[in-house]
Design a protein around this motif. Structure first.
Motif, mmCIF file in Angstrom:
data_model
loop_
_atom_site.group_PDB
_atom_site.id
_atom_site.type_symbol
_atom_site.label_atom_id
_atom_site.label_comp_id
_atom_site.label_asym_id
_atom_site.label_seq_id
_atom_site.Cartn_x
_atom_site.Cartn_y
_atom_site.Cartn_z
ATOM 1 N N ALA A 1 0.815 -1.217 0.000
ATOM 2 C CA ALA A 1 0.000 0.000 0.000
ATOM 3 C C ALA A 1 0.850 1.269 0.000
ATOM 4 N N VAL A 2 2.070 1.192 0.497
ATOM 5 C CA VAL A 2 2.906 2.390 0.659
ATOM 6 C C VAL A 2 3.180 3.125 -0.660
ATOM 7 N N PRO A 3 3.669 2.469 -1.713
ATOM 8 C CA PRO A 3 3.924 3.228 -2.944
ATOM 9 C C PRO A 3 2.643 3.769 -3.586
ATOM 10 N N ALA A 4 1.555 3.020 -3.469
ATOM 11 C CA ALA A 4 0.284 3.493 -4.032
ATOM 12 C C ALA A 4 -0.197 4.727 -3.286
ATOM 13 N N LEU A 5 -0.118 4.696 -1.962
ATOM 14 C CA LEU A 5 -0.522 5.858 -1.159
ATOM 15 C C LEU A 5 0.384 7.052 -1.422
ATOM 16 N N GLY A 6 1.680 6.802 -1.552
ATOM 17 C CA GLY A 6 2.621 7.889 -1.816
ATOM 18 C C GLY A 6 2.345 8.556 -3.149
ATOM 19 N N ALA A 7 2.099 7.750 -4.176
ATOM 20 C CA ALA A 7 1.792 8.322 -5.486
ATOM 21 C C ALA A 7 0.482 9.088 -5.440
ATOM 22 N N HIS A 8 -0.510 8.491 -4.815
ATOM 23 C CA HIS A 8 -1.825 9.135 -4.727
ATOM 24 C C HIS A 8 -1.726 10.483 -4.016
ATOM 25 N N ARG A 9 -1.043 10.465 -2.891
ATOM 26 C CA ARG A 9 -0.892 11.691 -2.106
ATOM 27 C C ARG A 9 -0.223 12.792 -2.932
ATOM 28 N N ASN A 10 0.807 12.446 -3.653
ATOM 29 C CA ASN A 10 1.525 13.456 -4.437
ATOM 30 C C ASN A 10 0.755 13.913 -5.662
ATOM 31 N N GLU A 11 -0.163 13.114 -6.140
ATOM 32 C CA GLU A 11 -0.907 13.464 -7.344
ATOM 33 C C GLU A 11 -2.236 14.159 -7.051
ATOM 34 N N LEU A 12 -2.686 14.125 -5.831
ATOM 35 C CA LEU A 12 -3.988 14.706 -5.502
ATOM 36 C C LEU A 12 -3.927 16.199 -5.191
ATOM 37 N N PHE A 13 -2.781 16.679 -4.767
ATOM 38 C CA PHE A 13 -2.693 18.066 -4.315
ATOM 39 C C PHE A 13 -1.874 18.908 -5.282
ATOM 40 N N PRO A 14 -2.326 20.121 -5.548
ATOM 41 C CA PRO A 14 -1.570 21.020 -6.423
ATOM 42 C C PRO A 14 -0.185 21.327 -5.836
#
Length: 155
Positions: free
Chosen positions: A70-83
């Motif tokens: 889950a860690v890389p998926a969460l990291g990518a998601h977090r970085n892609e969701l916010f401007p």
């Protein structure tokens, strides 16, 4: 024996990082995170409810694999969701909420273990993990999305 169990679980965790990163890029951030959370839940509950050493080893391996995937998926998601303009602030707030949740969980868990026992406390915490996996459904899928050059995020 405990060292062997943790060594096997840790090895599964290392594989989980690699597998989770690849799945996040090919399958998607949401399904990879949900799978990781579900595996963590299943293995974590198994660790507290199973009596057989071989089954505990399997439970640790499944939980570790899921947690690390889950860690890389969460990291990518977090970085892609916010401007870009607020990304660092958003990450700090997410981390602060996580720390607050951990502190609260430890404080409440102390009393819950005394009242209902460790096994049931972990089971109730598992319900929280299941809720977290469900809430992932409400995030936009960012796999394959081109980030807005100006904003720097999908949202």
């Amino acid at each position: 024996r405990a060292v062997a169990i943790m060594l096997i679980g840790g090895t599964a965790g290392g594989v989980g990082f690699l597998l989770g990163g690849r799945l996040a890029d090919t399958w998607g951030r949401r399904p990879t995170t949900m799978l990781g959370f579900t595996m963590s839940l299943a293995g974590g509950l198994g660790l507290y409810w199973l009596d057989s050493e071989p089954l505990i080893i399997v439970a640790v391996a499944i939980s570790s694999l899921g947690s690390f995937a889950a860690v890389p998926a969460l990291g990518a998601h977090r970085n892609e969701l916010f401007p870009t303009s607020i990304r660092a602030t958003a990450v700090v707030w997410l981390n602060t909420i996580g720390v607050f949740g951990s502190i609260s969980g430890l404080a409440i868990g102390r009393f819950a273990i005394d009242e209902i026992g460790l096994d049931m406390t972990v089971t109730y915490l598992g319900a929280g993990m299941l809720l977290a996996a469900f809430l992932i459904l409400f995030l936009p899928e960012t796999r394959g999305q081109v980030l807005d050059q100006e904003a720097g995020a999908v949202l």
